[in-house]
Motif scaffolding. Structure first.
Motif, PDB file in Angstrom:
ATOM      1  N   THR A 170      90.593  42.390   4.967  1.00 26.88           N
ATOM      2  CA  THR A 170      90.571  40.974   5.360  1.00 26.88           C
ATOM      3  C   THR A 170      91.791  40.579   6.180  1.00 26.88           C
ATOM      4  OG1 THR A 170      91.634  40.353   3.263  1.00 26.88           O
ATOM      5  CG2 THR A 170      89.220  40.328   3.334  1.00 26.88           C
ATOM      6  N   GLU A 171      92.596  41.539   6.571  1.00 26.97           N
ATOM      7  CA  GLU A 171      93.802  41.269   7.351  1.00 26.97           C
ATOM      8  C   GLU A 171      93.815  42.138   8.605  1.00 26.97           C
ATOM      9  OE1 GLU A 171      95.875  38.959   6.558  1.00 26.97           O
ATOM     10  OE2 GLU A 171      95.483  38.589   4.430  1.00 26.97           O
ATOM     11  N   TYR A 172      94.591  41.729   9.597  1.00 25.02           N
ATOM     12  CA  TYR A 172      94.844  42.605  10.730  1.00 25.02           C
ATOM     13  C   TYR A 172      95.706  43.773  10.264  1.00 25.02           C
ATOM     14  CZ  TYR A 172      93.062  39.327  14.226  1.00 25.02           C
ATOM     15  OH  TYR A 172      92.248  38.514  14.972  1.00 25.02           O
TER      16      TYR A 172
ATOM     17  N   ALA B 232      91.037  44.817  13.384  1.00 26.10           N
ATOM     18  CA  ALA B 232      90.904  43.403  13.044  1.00 26.10           C
ATOM     19  C   ALA B 232      90.266  43.271  11.672  1.00 26.10           C
ATOM     20  CB  ALA B 232      90.039  42.705  14.089  1.00 26.10           C
ATOM     21  N   PRO B 233      90.343  42.088  11.055  1.00 26.63           N
ATOM     22  CA  PRO B 233      89.675  41.880   9.766  1.00 26.63           C
ATOM     23  C   PRO B 233      88.191  42.252   9.852  1.00 26.63           C
ATOM     24  CG  PRO B 233      91.129  40.043  10.229  1.00 26.63           C
ATOM     25  CD  PRO B 233      91.110  40.886  11.475  1.00 26.63           C
TER      26      PRO B 233
ATOM     27  N   LEU C 262      87.227  49.793   5.898  1.00 27.35           N
ATOM     28  CA  LEU C 262      87.112  49.691   4.449  1.00 27.35           C
ATOM     29  C   LEU C 262      88.380  50.204   3.780  1.00 27.35           C
ATOM     30  CD1 LEU C 262      83.518  51.080   3.840  1.00 27.35           C
ATOM     31  CD2 LEU C 262      84.263  48.734   3.420  1.00 27.35           C
ATOM     32  N   ILE C 263      88.713  49.605   2.657  1.00 31.58           N
ATOM     33  CA  ILE C 263      89.795  50.098   1.812  1.00 31.58           C
ATOM     34  C   ILE C 263      89.149  50.834   0.657  1.00 31.58           C
ATOM     35  CG2 ILE C 263      91.750  49.457   0.349  1.00 31.58           C
ATOM     36  CD1 ILE C 263      91.908  46.859   2.076  1.00 31.58           C
ATOM     37  N   GLY C 264      89.411  52.132   0.559  1.00 29.64           N
ATOM     38  CA  GLY C 264      88.787  52.938  -0.482  1.00 29.64           C
ATOM     39  C   GLY C 264      89.411  52.696  -1.845  1.00 29.64           C
TER      40      GLY C 264
END
Length: 230
Positions: free
Chosen positions: A136-138, A149-150, A154-156
């Motif tokens: 959700t952030e740059y 960009a947001p 994905l963050i695992g």
């Protein structure tokens, strides 16, 4: 999927990474950090006791007896971890006996049984699965260049569910493959041609690395207790 074991996924085994020194947290080995009266190690074992056939846990070599006194018993094996995260992962897999493996880390204390069940079903189709949340952030390089960009990546999260046959096939050719010196499990699986499928993760499934993370985890537990009237 060709080459994957077709036995039921209840023939699964949990592999728990609990060998971290916890240097950034500053409270000793991560396995023995307490949250709501329980160690992170105890919370992880409690998650899997009714979900899998057996559990293998890697802890610091000096803490094997301490860990055994907390969680030892039928269906639980303890081994000494390696010098790096990936070495510990490889040692855990070397001890595994089930066709489907679930790699977890004690620093994710809010993983749920429901999410594990979803991951197992996804792994049956794709060979490997993991939870992930959309950023959700740059995201920037250290020199300031924008990378994503947001919503772009994905963050695992953990746990990761995967085929034992596939990961062993990957490790058999890993030394000749173009991978980093300390590869992640997902990078190892790519060597075997297995692209990990991501399922929707949870923002609650935080990773405890720093004192601020632990404070957040404690606040989450306190809030849950207030909501439950405890």
């Amino acid at each position: 999927m060709s080459g994957l074991d077709d036995r039921p996924c209840d023939a699964a085994q949990a592999l728990i990474q609990a060998a971290g020194s916890g240097s950034r947290l500053g409270l000793g080995p991560k396995a023995f950090v307490r949250l709501d009266g329980e160690t992170l190690l105890e919370r992880s074992v409690a998650l899997f006791r009714d979900l899998v056939e057996s559990i293998v846990i890697a802890v610091p070599a000096a803490d094997l007896s301490r860990a055994r006194s907390l969680v030892g018993g039928p269906g639980v094996s303890l081994i000494a971890g390696g010098a790096t995260r990936s070495e510990t992962t490889r040692k855990l897999i070397g001890e595994a006996t089930a066709p489907w493996l679930i790699l977890h880390d004690v620093v994710h204390p809010f993983a749920t049984a429901a999410s594990v069940s979803l991951l197992i079903e996804a792994a049956k189709t794709h060979g490997a699965s993991a939870p992930g949340i959309v950023n959700t952030e740059y995201l920037y390089r250290l020199d300031g260049e924008i990378l994503h960009a947001p919503g772009d990546v994905l963050i695992g999260q953990k746990p990761v569910v995967f085929s034992a046959e596939a990961v062993r096939r990957a490790y058999s050719t890993l030394d000749a493959a173009d991978v980093s010196q300390d590869p992640s499990l997902l990078e190892v699986l790519e060597v075997a041609g297995i692209r990990t499928a991501f399922v929707e993760g949870s923002t609650r499934n935080i990773k405890i690395t720093s004192p601020a993370d632990l404070a957040l985890a404690e606040a989450m537990v306190a809030l849950e207790k207030r909501r439950a009237g405890r």
